[in-house]
Design a protein around this motif. Sequence first.
Motif, PDB file in Angstrom:
ATOM      1  N   MET A   1     -22.332 -19.808  -3.170  1.00 39.49           N
ATOM      2  CA  MET A   1     -22.222 -19.630  -4.722  1.00 39.49           C
ATOM      3  C   MET A   1     -22.726 -20.966  -5.092  1.00 39.49           C
ATOM      4  SD  MET A   1     -20.981 -17.217  -5.655  1.00 39.49           S
ATOM      5  CE  MET A   1     -20.149 -16.607  -4.111  1.00 39.49           C
ATOM      6  N   LEU A   2     -22.652 -21.935  -4.814  1.00 44.89           N
ATOM      7  CA  LEU A   2     -23.323 -23.218  -5.398  1.00 44.89           C
ATOM      8  C   LEU A   2     -24.938 -23.104  -5.515  1.00 44.89           C
ATOM      9  CD1 LEU A   2     -22.551 -26.278  -6.210  1.00 44.89           C
ATOM     10  CD2 LEU A   2     -23.466 -26.799  -4.080  1.00 44.89           C
TER      11      LEU A   2
ATOM     12  N   ILE B   1      -7.976 -16.344  -3.080  1.00 43.36           N
ATOM     13  CA  ILE B   1      -8.728 -15.503  -2.468  1.00 43.36           C
ATOM     14  C   ILE B   1      -7.868 -14.235  -1.947  1.00 43.36           C
ATOM     15  CG2 ILE B   1     -10.307 -15.032  -0.317  1.00 43.36           C
ATOM     16  CD1 ILE B   1     -12.058 -16.524  -2.249  1.00 43.36           C
TER      17      ILE B   1
ATOM     18  N   GLU C   1     -20.729 -28.872   4.836  1.00 41.28           N
ATOM     19  CA  GLU C   1     -20.935 -27.611   5.021  1.00 41.28           C
ATOM     20  C   GLU C   1     -22.086 -26.887   4.160  1.00 41.28           C
ATOM     21  OE1 GLU C   1     -20.216 -25.123   7.123  1.00 41.28           O
ATOM     22  OE2 GLU C   1     -18.330 -26.376   8.182  1.00 41.28           O
ATOM     23  N   ASN C   2     -22.669 -27.892   3.437  1.00 42.50           N
ATOM     24  CA  ASN C   2     -23.730 -27.631   2.375  1.00 42.50           C
ATOM     25  C   ASN C   2     -24.986 -27.343   3.288  1.00 42.50           C
ATOM     26  OD1 ASN C   2     -22.962 -27.072  -0.329  1.00 42.50           O
ATOM     27  ND2 ASN C   2     -22.332 -29.138  -0.419  1.00 42.50           N
TER      28      ASN C   2
ATOM     29  N   PRO D   1     -17.770 -12.730  -0.119  1.00 42.95           N
ATOM     30  CA  PRO D   1     -16.621 -13.180   0.608  1.00 42.95           C
ATOM     31  C   PRO D   1     -15.906 -12.117   1.143  1.00 42.95           C
ATOM     32  CG  PRO D   1     -16.116 -13.577  -1.736  1.00 42.95           C
ATOM     33  CD  PRO D   1     -17.299 -13.222  -1.736  1.00 42.95           C
TER      34      PRO D   1
ATOM     35  N   ALA E   1     -16.352 -28.000   0.612  1.00 42.63           N
ATOM     36  CA  ALA E   1     -17.731 -27.728   1.209  1.00 42.63           C
ATOM     37  C   ALA E   1     -18.508 -29.098   1.528  1.00 42.63           C
ATOM     38  CB  ALA E   1     -18.667 -26.711   0.670  1.00 42.63           C
TER      39      ALA E   1
ATOM     40  N   MET F   1      -6.991 -12.229  -4.806  1.00 43.26           N
ATOM     41  CA  MET F   1      -8.198 -11.496  -5.416  1.00 43.26           C
ATOM     42  C   MET F   1      -8.432 -10.273  -4.629  1.00 43.26           C
ATOM     43  SD  MET F   1     -12.030 -13.351  -5.073  1.00 43.26           S
ATOM     44  CE  MET F   1     -12.636 -12.572  -3.467  1.00 43.26           C
TER      45      MET F   1
ATOM     46  N   MET G   1     -13.573 -20.491  -5.873  1.00 46.90           N
ATOM     47  CA  MET G   1     -15.091 -21.132  -5.670  1.00 46.90           C
ATOM     48  C   MET G   1     -15.332 -22.570  -6.143  1.00 46.90           C
ATOM     49  SD  MET G   1     -16.731 -19.206  -3.634  1.00 46.90           S
ATOM     50  CE  MET G   1     -15.101 -18.685  -2.849  1.00 46.90           C
TER      51      MET G   1
ATOM     52  N   LEU H   1     -18.041 -10.806  -5.675  1.00 42.71           N
ATOM     53  CA  LEU H   1     -16.991 -10.911  -4.723  1.00 42.71           C
ATOM     54  C   LEU H   1     -17.227 -10.202  -3.642  1.00 42.71           C
ATOM     55  CD1 LEU H   1     -15.809 -11.487  -7.606  1.00 42.71           C
ATOM     56  CD2 LEU H   1     -13.780 -10.137  -7.045  1.00 42.71           C
TER      57      LEU H   1
ATOM     58  N   THR I   1     -13.375 -24.894  -4.137  1.00 42.39           N
ATOM     59  CA  THR I   1     -13.588 -25.005  -2.657  1.00 42.39           C
ATOM     60  C   THR I   1     -14.922 -25.655  -2.600  1.00 42.39           C
ATOM     61  OG1 THR I   1     -12.626 -22.947  -2.237  1.00 42.39           O
ATOM     62  CG2 THR I   1     -13.945 -23.627  -0.580  1.00 42.39           C
ATOM     63  N   MET I   2     -15.783 -25.886  -3.620  1.00 41.61           N
ATOM     64  CA  MET I   2     -17.071 -26.567  -3.514  1.00 41.61           C
ATOM     65  C   MET I   2     -17.018 -27.803  -3.041  1.00 41.61           C
ATOM     66  SD  MET I   2     -19.130 -24.824  -6.730  1.00 41.61           S
ATOM     67  CE  MET I   2     -19.928 -23.238  -6.871  1.00 41.61           C
TER      68      MET I   2
ATOM     69  N   MET J   1     -13.989 -18.825   2.731  1.00 42.67           N
ATOM     70  CA  MET J   1     -13.966 -19.276   1.381  1.00 42.67           C
ATOM     71  C   MET J   1     -14.942 -20.426   1.359  1.00 42.67           C
ATOM     72  SD  MET J   1     -10.331 -20.265  -0.365  1.00 42.67           S
ATOM     73  CE  MET J   1     -10.374 -21.994   0.549  1.00 42.67           C
ATOM     74  N   VAL J   2     -15.013 -21.557   2.304  1.00 41.42           N
ATOM     75  CA  VAL J   2     -15.847 -22.471   2.293  1.00 41.42           C
ATOM     76  C   VAL J   2     -17.466 -21.872   2.191  1.00 41.42           C
ATOM     77  CG1 VAL J   2     -16.789 -24.632   3.560  1.00 41.42           C
ATOM     78  CG2 VAL J   2     -14.175 -24.062   3.339  1.00 41.42           C
TER      79      VAL J   2
ATOM     80  N   PHE K   1     -11.887 -15.464  -8.276  1.00 42.46           N
ATOM     81  CA  PHE K   1     -12.994 -15.542  -7.639  1.00 42.46           C
ATOM     82  C   PHE K   1     -13.421 -17.166  -7.861  1.00 42.46           C
ATOM     83  CE2 PHE K   1     -17.661 -15.576  -6.965  1.00 42.46           C
ATOM     84  CZ  PHE K   1     -17.699 -15.494  -5.832  1.00 42.46           C
TER      85      PHE K   1
ATOM     86  N   SER L   1     -18.649 -19.012   1.464  1.00 45.15           N
ATOM     87  CA  SER L   1     -18.777 -18.354   0.092  1.00 45.15           C
ATOM     88  C   SER L   1     -19.083 -19.604  -1.015  1.00 45.15           C
ATOM     89  CB  SER L   1     -17.711 -17.560  -0.325  1.00 45.15           C
ATOM     90  OG  SER L   1     -17.455 -16.428   0.494  1.00 45.15           O
ATOM     91  N   ALA L   2     -18.426 -20.560  -0.784  1.00 37.10           N
ATOM     92  CA  ALA L   2     -18.692 -21.835  -1.803  1.00 37.10           C
ATOM     93  C   ALA L   2     -20.043 -22.250  -1.855  1.00 37.10           C
ATOM     94  CB  ALA L   2     -17.532 -22.503  -1.731  1.00 37.10           C
ATOM     95  N   VAL L   3     -20.492 -22.419  -0.627  1.00 35.51           N
ATOM     96  CA  VAL L   3     -21.805 -22.826  -0.254  1.00 35.51           C
ATOM     97  C   VAL L   3     -22.788 -22.179  -0.883  1.00 35.51           C
ATOM     98  CG1 VAL L   3     -23.411 -23.489   1.745  1.00 35.51           C
ATOM     99  CG2 VAL L   3     -21.023 -24.229   1.864  1.00 35.51           C
TER     100      VAL L   3
END
Lengths: 179, 431
Positions: B285-286, A35, A83-84, B66, A78, A38, A71, B63, A74-75, B278-279, A67, B281-283
Motif C-alpha cells: 500500500m505504501l 482487518i 519488511e519494506n 489483503p 512494516a 473488514m 494500513m 481490499l 501497520t505501515m 496485514m504487514v 482498511f 499489504s501495508a508494504v
Amino acid sequence: MSLNDPRRLPSGEASLPGWLSWPRQAIETVATALIVVMMLSTLAQVAFRYVFELSVPWTEELARILFVMAMLLTMGTAIRENENIIVDFLLRRASPRWRCAISVLFDAAILAFLFIWGRGALALISLNLGSTLVTLPFVSVGYLYACELFGVLLMALYVGIDLVTNALRFGGRLESTAS
Amino acid sequence: MILYLGLVGLLIVLIVIGMPVGFAAGLTSVLGAGLFFGDVFDPRVGTMIARLAMDKMDNFLLLAIPFFLLAGRLMNSGGITEKLFGFVALVVRPLRGGLGHANVLASVLFAGMSGSATADAVGLGQIEMKAMMSQGYDRGFSAGVTAASSLIGPILPPSIALVAFAVQAEISVAAMFFAAIVPGLLMAVSYMAYVAYRARADGMVAGPVAGLAELWPAFRAAILPILTPAIIMAGIYFGIFTPTEAAAVAAAYATFLGVFVYREFGLRHLWREVRGTMVDSAVIMLIIVFTSAFGVVMIRGQVPMALAEFLTGLTTNPTILLFLLMGFWLVVGCFMAQTPAILILTPILMPIVEQYGIDPVHFGIIMTLTLTLGLLTPPVGMVLYALVRVTGLSFDRLAVLCIPYLVITTLVIALLILFPTLVVYLPGLLQ
C-alpha cells in the motif's frame, strides 16, 4: 535503513524501549482486529445481498475505512520489522559501516518526508472535522486524517529509532549486526 | 520539464542505492510537488500528499490485495500443497517425465489459490523437489522446471500483480483476471512441451496408469482446494460478487478448509497469518500510494507526454511499441520486483497506451508477464533466491538452468503481442 536484509536484526525490534512494547502490541492487535472486521463486513455485504435480498450500503464504506485505518497503523510495523521492499543488490556489496552511513542518510530523508506528510494530515484534520462519511454519518472525515497523522507519527518513531541505532553503529558505540 | 525528468532519474538512483521503494517514490513526489508550488515546505505540499494518500487507499478494489494474500498464506499453511501435488502426480504418471508435468500442473492449480511465485517456489517447490529427487530425476532438470512453473503463480488469477495494475490503470480487475487465463495456460502448455522434449531426449520412462482405487482418495483430498479458483472466477463471471468480495470469499473458504475440514491450524495460527498479511499489504500500500502520487507529479510535469512524443518519433506502430517496451521491461525486471515495477511504471505509461490505441488490458498482461521474468534473472531474481535453499544448487547454476524457460516465456509473450485476441477475447465475454 537496509530493510529486508536478513543479515541485520530488525532495528526497532532490537532497540525499542521496554515501555513501548505494550502500546506497540496494542496497536498491532487493534490493526489485526480491524482487518478481521473488514473481512466480516465484506462477507456481510454478499450475505445481505443474496441471503436477505437487502442492499446495505454501509458495509462497503465501513470495510474501506477499516482498511485505510489498518494500513496506516501497520505501515509503522512494516518499518519496525524491516519488511519494506528494497532493491539491495548494491547495498549488500557495501561494508557494514557504509551500510550504516547510507541508512542514516535514508532515515534522515524519510523523516523529512514524514514531517511534510504529517503536517499535511494535521492541516486536513481541522479542515474535515465538519464533514462526515455518507453512509456512516457519525464518523467524521477528520477522524480518518487523525488516524493518518497517528500512522505517520508511528512511522517517524520507528525511523527515528533506526536512525539513532545506525548512527551509534556507525560511530562504533553499538556492535554492528551486519556481517 | 528537465527538472521533472531529473526527478525520474533521482527516483531510479534512490531505488537502486537501496532506499525503500515506497519512501523513494514519496520523497520524489514531495520534491515534484515542491516544484509546482515553488517550495517543498509550502503547506500545500503536505496537504496534497496527505490527501492523495487517503484518496488512493480509500478504494474498495484495494481490499482484494489483503484478502487474496491471506487466502494464499492459509492455503500454503494448510497442508493443501501436498494434497494438490499428490493428486496431479497420479494423473500424469503415465507420461514420460510425469513428475515434471505434475510440477507444472500443480503450479497451475496452486496459482488459482495463491497468486505468488515465491509462495509457489517455497511451498510447492519443496514438495516437488523432494518427490522428483526420490524418483531419480536429475537435480538440475527438477530445479529448472520448479523455478519456471512458479512464474505461473503471478499470472493466473487471482494475482496481486494484476490487481495492482488494474488499480493503477483504473481498469476492471475482473477483465484483467479473465485476460490472464489464456496467457497463463499457454505458459503451462509450453513448459510441459519442453518437459516432454527433455523427457524423450533424456530417455525418461513413463509410469503405470493410476487405477481408480489410487485416484479416488487423492482426488477427494484435493478437490476442495482445487475448487477455489472456480469459485472465484465463476462468482465474478456470473456477477455474484465483485473481485474484492470474491477475494474475501476465497479467504473465508481457505479459513474454513484449514480450520474445519483439514484441521491443520487453529485460531492462534490464523491470527498470526492475518497479522502477517496485514504487514505485507501495508508494504504494498505504501508503494501504491506514493507511486500514484509520483504519477500525478509526472503528469503535471508533462513527462508521459514527452515520453509519448519520443516514442512516436521511433514508431507509430502499437505492435512495435509493445516489442520496444518489452525490451525495456526485461531490463527493469532484472533489477526490480514485479509488483513495485508495475506500480511505478503504470501511471507513467498509461497516457501513452491511450495515445497508441492499445487495449489497456492487453498492455497490462504483456507488462505483467514480461516483468515476471525478472523473478528468474540475476541480480534480484526472488524465485532464484528462494530456490537456492530448496534445491541445494547455487544461485548462478539456477539462473543458467532457467534460460530455456526464459526463452520459451519470451516467445509466449511475443505471440501474445502479435495476437492480442488471445488476451482480450475472454474479458470481451464479460461485457
